[in-house]
Scaffold this motif. Structure first.
Motif, PDB file in Angstrom:
ATOM      1  N   GLU A   7     -12.293  -3.596  -5.595  1.00  0.00           N
ATOM      2  CA  GLU A   7     -11.185  -3.184  -4.660  1.00  0.00           C
ATOM      3  C   GLU A   7     -12.095  -3.672  -3.334  1.00  0.00           C
ATOM      4  O   GLU A   7     -13.023  -3.811  -3.185  1.00  0.00           O
ATOM      5  CB  GLU A   7     -10.985  -2.028  -4.655  1.00  0.00           C
ATOM      6  CG  GLU A   7     -10.101  -1.446  -5.690  1.00  0.00           C
ATOM      7  CD  GLU A   7      -9.799   0.084  -5.428  1.00  0.00           C
ATOM      8  OE1 GLU A   7     -10.263   0.854  -4.685  1.00  0.00           O
ATOM      9  OE2 GLU A   7      -8.785   0.236  -6.388  1.00  0.00           O
ATOM     10  N   TRP A  12      -2.804  -8.610  -2.501  1.00  0.00           N
ATOM     11  CA  TRP A  12      -2.933  -7.311  -3.436  1.00  0.00           C
ATOM     12  C   TRP A  12      -2.465  -5.993  -2.375  1.00  0.00           C
ATOM     13  O   TRP A  12      -2.385  -6.044  -1.176  1.00  0.00           O
ATOM     14  CB  TRP A  12      -4.599  -7.217  -3.160  1.00  0.00           C
ATOM     15  CG  TRP A  12      -5.396  -8.049  -3.698  1.00  0.00           C
ATOM     16  CD1 TRP A  12      -5.249  -9.107  -4.468  1.00  0.00           C
ATOM     17  CD2 TRP A  12      -6.758  -8.118  -3.983  1.00  0.00           C
ATOM     18  NE1 TRP A  12      -6.035  -9.952  -5.295  1.00  0.00           N
ATOM     19  CE2 TRP A  12      -7.014  -9.183  -4.543  1.00  0.00           C
ATOM     20  CE3 TRP A  12      -7.796  -7.249  -3.876  1.00  0.00           C
ATOM     21  CZ2 TRP A  12      -8.380  -9.683  -4.978  1.00  0.00           C
ATOM     22  CZ3 TRP A  12      -9.095  -7.673  -3.804  1.00  0.00           C
ATOM     23  CH2 TRP A  12      -9.389  -8.734  -4.479  1.00  0.00           C
ATOM     24  N   PRO A  13      -1.621  -5.340  -3.249  1.00  0.00           N
ATOM     25  CA  PRO A  13      -1.190  -4.055  -2.501  1.00  0.00           C
ATOM     26  C   PRO A  13      -2.141  -2.867  -2.047  1.00  0.00           C
ATOM     27  O   PRO A  13      -3.255  -2.787  -2.554  1.00  0.00           O
ATOM     28  CB  PRO A  13      -0.404  -3.412  -3.617  1.00  0.00           C
ATOM     29  CG  PRO A  13      -1.062  -3.784  -4.876  1.00  0.00           C
ATOM     30  CD  PRO A  13      -1.606  -5.117  -4.643  1.00  0.00           C
ATOM     31  N   ILE A  14      -1.831  -2.358  -0.760  1.00  0.00           N
ATOM     32  CA  ILE A  14      -2.422  -1.242  -0.655  1.00  0.00           C
ATOM     33  C   ILE A  14      -2.379  -0.106  -1.327  1.00  0.00           C
ATOM     34  O   ILE A  14      -1.242   0.284  -1.969  1.00  0.00           O
ATOM     35  CB  ILE A  14      -2.137  -0.609   1.058  1.00  0.00           C
ATOM     36  CG1 ILE A  14      -2.514  -1.945   2.129  1.00  0.00           C
ATOM     37  CG2 ILE A  14      -2.586   0.611   1.505  1.00  0.00           C
ATOM     38  CD1 ILE A  14      -1.894  -1.558   3.534  1.00  0.00           C
ATOM     39  N   TRP A  37      -5.468  -7.675   5.220  1.00  0.00           N
ATOM     40  CA  TRP A  37      -6.035  -8.381   4.047  1.00  0.00           C
ATOM     41  C   TRP A  37      -5.100  -8.064   2.971  1.00  0.00           C
ATOM     42  O   TRP A  37      -5.412  -8.964   1.848  1.00  0.00           O
ATOM     43  CB  TRP A  37      -7.534  -7.588   3.730  1.00  0.00           C
ATOM     44  CG  TRP A  37      -8.593  -8.002   4.644  1.00  0.00           C
ATOM     45  CD1 TRP A  37      -9.101  -7.480   5.725  1.00  0.00           C
ATOM     46  CD2 TRP A  37      -9.269  -9.368   4.600  1.00  0.00           C
ATOM     47  NE1 TRP A  37     -10.030  -8.381   6.299  1.00  0.00           N
ATOM     48  CE2 TRP A  37     -10.144  -9.484   5.443  1.00  0.00           C
ATOM     49  CE3 TRP A  37      -9.125 -10.254   3.635  1.00  0.00           C
ATOM     50  CZ2 TRP A  37     -11.141 -10.551   5.421  1.00  0.00           C
ATOM     51  CZ3 TRP A  37     -10.106 -11.286   3.515  1.00  0.00           C
ATOM     52  CH2 TRP A  37     -11.040 -11.548   4.549  1.00  0.00           C
ATOM     53  N   SER A  38      -4.165  -7.253   2.960  1.00  0.00           N
ATOM     54  CA  SER A  38      -3.327  -7.286   1.772  1.00  0.00           C
ATOM     55  C   SER A  38      -2.197  -8.669   2.082  1.00  0.00           C
ATOM     56  O   SER A  38      -2.032  -9.235   1.008  1.00  0.00           O
ATOM     57  CB  SER A  38      -2.328  -5.968   2.135  1.00  0.00           C
ATOM     58  OG  SER A  38      -1.156  -6.093   1.047  1.00  0.00           O
ATOM     59  N   ALA A  63      -6.599  -3.263   6.558  1.00  0.00           N
ATOM     60  CA  ALA A  63      -6.112  -3.339   5.103  1.00  0.00           C
ATOM     61  C   ALA A  63      -4.690  -3.851   4.970  1.00  0.00           C
ATOM     62  O   ALA A  63      -4.594  -4.987   4.114  1.00  0.00           O
ATOM     63  CB  ALA A  63      -6.003  -1.981   4.327  1.00  0.00           C
ATOM     64  N   GLU A  64      -3.929  -3.724   5.898  1.00  0.00           N
ATOM     65  CA  GLU A  64      -2.364  -4.487   6.043  1.00  0.00           C
ATOM     66  C   GLU A  64      -2.748  -5.972   6.139  1.00  0.00           C
ATOM     67  O   GLU A  64      -2.174  -6.956   5.519  1.00  0.00           O
ATOM     68  CB  GLU A  64      -1.650  -4.110   7.131  1.00  0.00           C
ATOM     69  CG  GLU A  64      -1.136  -2.611   6.698  1.00  0.00           C
ATOM     70  CD  GLU A  64      -0.095  -2.207   7.844  1.00  0.00           C
ATOM     71  OE1 GLU A  64       0.762  -1.684   7.588  1.00  0.00           O
ATOM     72  OE2 GLU A  64      -0.618  -2.168   9.261  1.00  0.00           O
ATOM     73  N   ILE A  92      -7.403  -1.851  -0.822  1.00  0.00           N
ATOM     74  CA  ILE A  92      -6.173  -2.654  -1.478  1.00  0.00           C
ATOM     75  C   ILE A  92      -6.835  -2.935  -2.822  1.00  0.00           C
ATOM     76  O   ILE A  92      -8.025  -3.341  -3.206  1.00  0.00           O
ATOM     77  CB  ILE A  92      -6.139  -4.024  -0.598  1.00  0.00           C
ATOM     78  CG1 ILE A  92      -7.205  -4.935  -0.437  1.00  0.00           C
ATOM     79  CG2 ILE A  92      -5.360  -3.713   0.872  1.00  0.00           C
ATOM     80  CD1 ILE A  92      -6.793  -6.256   0.118  1.00  0.00           C
TER      81      ILE A  92
END
Length: 125
Positions: free
Chosen positions: A51, A27-29, A21-22, A18-19, A42
């Motif tokens: 999402e 996009w934020p986690i 892809w953020s 997720a970090e 995210i």
């Protein structure tokens, strides 16, 4: 009729992926998620956009993705985005750029999930 709520990606380490892809999307986690969680999302800034949800599974990825994302840059060129994404941890899988400026680049995320970076709208014009 349905609304697509999530695009779910099986992975080994949901928070780490997720970090990544953020960093890719900006996009934020989700504030509800933390390192070590079995599911991490995210969140897109626009309503109606699904999402990306990362879910822990015990097995590693094997073989080519049956589904992948095609990304089109908004603020940069395709080549600038490819350079940026390689710097944040993507791996080059296949370069399909053509001499006329068309084509795409296939990258892999840190767990090997493929995605493509296409030319921006400005480059297509």
């Amino acid at each position: 009729m349905f609304t697509i709520q999530h695009i779910t990606i099986d992975c080994h380490d949901p928070y780490a992926l997720a970090e990544f892809w953020s960093a890719v999307t900006g996009w934020p986690i989700s504030a509800e998620d933390e390192p070590g969680a079995p599911e991490v999302a995210i969140e897109p800034p626009d309503a109606g956009v699904p999402e990306l949800l990362f879910v822990a599974v015990p097995e590693r990825k094997a073989g080519k993705n049956r589904l992948h994302l095609d990304l089109m840059p908004v603020a940069r060129t395709r080549d600038e985005e490819v350079t940026r994404l390689l710097a944040v941890g993507a791996a080059l899988v296949d370069d399909r750029r053509k001499p006329n400026g068309r084509g795409w680049v296939v990258l892999g995320d840190p767990e090997g999930n493929e995605f493509c970076v296409e030319a921006s709208e400005a480059e297509r014009a």
